[in-house]
Design a protein around this motif. Sequence first.
Motif, mmCIF file in Angstrom:
data_model
loop_
_atom_site.group_PDB
_atom_site.id
_atom_site.type_symbol
_atom_site.label_atom_id
_atom_site.label_comp_id
_atom_site.label_asym_id
_atom_site.label_seq_id
_atom_site.Cartn_x
_atom_site.Cartn_y
_atom_site.Cartn_z
ATOM 1 N N THR A 1 0.827 -1.209 0.000
ATOM 2 C CA THR A 1 0.000 0.000 0.000
ATOM 3 C C THR A 1 0.862 1.261 0.000
ATOM 4 N N ALA A 2 1.967 1.233 0.754
ATOM 5 C CA ALA A 2 2.822 2.421 0.848
ATOM 6 C C ALA A 2 3.407 2.768 -0.516
ATOM 7 N N ARG A 3 3.892 1.732 -1.240
ATOM 8 C CA ARG A 3 4.482 1.984 -2.553
ATOM 9 C C ARG A 3 3.417 2.482 -3.523
ATOM 10 N N TYR B 1 -10.843 -1.538 -14.220
ATOM 11 C CA TYR B 1 -9.606 -2.266 -13.951
ATOM 12 C C TYR B 1 -9.402 -2.431 -12.446
ATOM 13 N N GLY B 2 -9.535 -1.324 -11.697
ATOM 14 C CA GLY B 2 -9.356 -1.368 -10.250
ATOM 15 C C GLY B 2 -10.350 -2.314 -9.595
ATOM 16 N N PHE C 1 -1.368 2.891 -13.216
ATOM 17 C CA PHE C 1 -2.351 1.935 -12.726
ATOM 18 C C PHE C 1 -2.221 0.575 -13.389
ATOM 19 N N PHE C 2 -1.685 0.543 -14.592
ATOM 20 C CA PHE C 2 -1.595 -0.735 -15.297
ATOM 21 C C PHE C 2 -0.241 -1.395 -15.123
ATOM 22 N N TYR C 3 0.829 -0.611 -15.185
ATOM 23 C CA TYR C 3 2.162 -1.214 -15.206
ATOM 24 C C TYR C 3 2.890 -1.152 -13.869
ATOM 25 N N LEU C 4 2.653 -0.103 -13.080
ATOM 26 C CA LEU C 4 3.432 0.031 -11.848
ATOM 27 C C LEU C 4 2.762 -0.643 -10.658
ATOM 28 N N ILE C 5 1.457 -0.369 -10.468
ATOM 29 C CA ILE C 5 0.781 -0.851 -9.250
ATOM 30 C C ILE C 5 0.488 -2.338 -9.362
#
Lengths: 112, 248
Positions: free
Chosen positions: A47-49, B49-50, B244-248
């Motif tokens: 969550t932090a990242r 997506y989320g 939102f698609f590649y990092l998280i």
Amino acid sequence: MATHHDHDLPAGEIPKPQTKAIWKTFFILVGLTAVEFAFAFAMEAGTARNAIFIILTIFKAFYIVAEFMHLKHETKGLIWAVLLPMALVAWLMVALISEGSYYFESITNYFK
Amino acid sequence: MSTSTTLEEPKTGTWDGGNEPLKASYGKLMMWFFLLSDAFTFGALLIVYGLSRHAHLPYTGKPEDFSFSTEYWPIPEKVYNAFPGLHGMDLPLAFVALMTMILILSSVTMVLAVEAGHRMDKNDVQKWLLWTILFGTTFLGCQAWEWAHFITGTDEGMILADGSRVFGANLTVNQYGPPLFADLFFFITGFHGTHVLSGVVLLVMIFINTVNGVYHKRGHYEMVEKVGLYWHFVDLVWVFVFTFFYLI
């Protein structure tokens, strides 16, 4: 390509380009993206990242909209007309993501 | 008699008519509101997506032990780790980073074209528009490669419970995770790619007009500004898709 001797052009002097602010914004955007990558590899997922990623993304969005799209220099009325509906979209996003978590929990518990 | 009637004073407030309350031309305002509506569409896609991601089991093990399964949502950096010409190497997010840089650069050359338009510098407008078209088409090429790789899949693919293997992705089954994962990849990056393509078409149109001196005769380069707004919006959407698609 175009001829370089257009006769219909006014003979007036063309002012020198003012590009300092543009390149400054560019380097800020590149820097923020680099920071995002540093976090993607140096920090454990969680969550932090994710919070750091979202905050950095909002900073990037601010620079693109305010400087590149020039919204910062428009009237207050136009700024609010654009930002207020987007704030409601952000609200919808938070609401539906927690809805997704609820849906997931209820189906996993239902089939236990 | 008529001389003694007091005439009503004309109203002169901001919203009483006869002026431009938002101090922007009709075309620019309409571009802003179109982009706002477009942002709703992209917002809806990212919200879906989320929601879908939270409605699926997350991967909870160690990142080193990760393997593809339809049971849980994949870790993005394990999916997007290929680079053209470097087959079999694990380069997480490297290609997406390159694509992001290309799009940010194209945004900068677009602002430079708008700036040149303010100075009525036809040659500079042409030069920067050409750079923007170049970066835009490069981005589209990168996305075509990304799609081709995503559809073809990796050498190993995903091993199913009955021992058979799934390679790549289509709308019903994919080797990376639940079917919705690939569906949303196709819809979100595809919708963004369509916007980039439309943007390149618009850029080519205003480039031709600039070369023909249409805007110079008109006395202003506002059309370049309007297409510029659209182009920056496409860059802005990519910033969000990237996160939102590649990092998280």
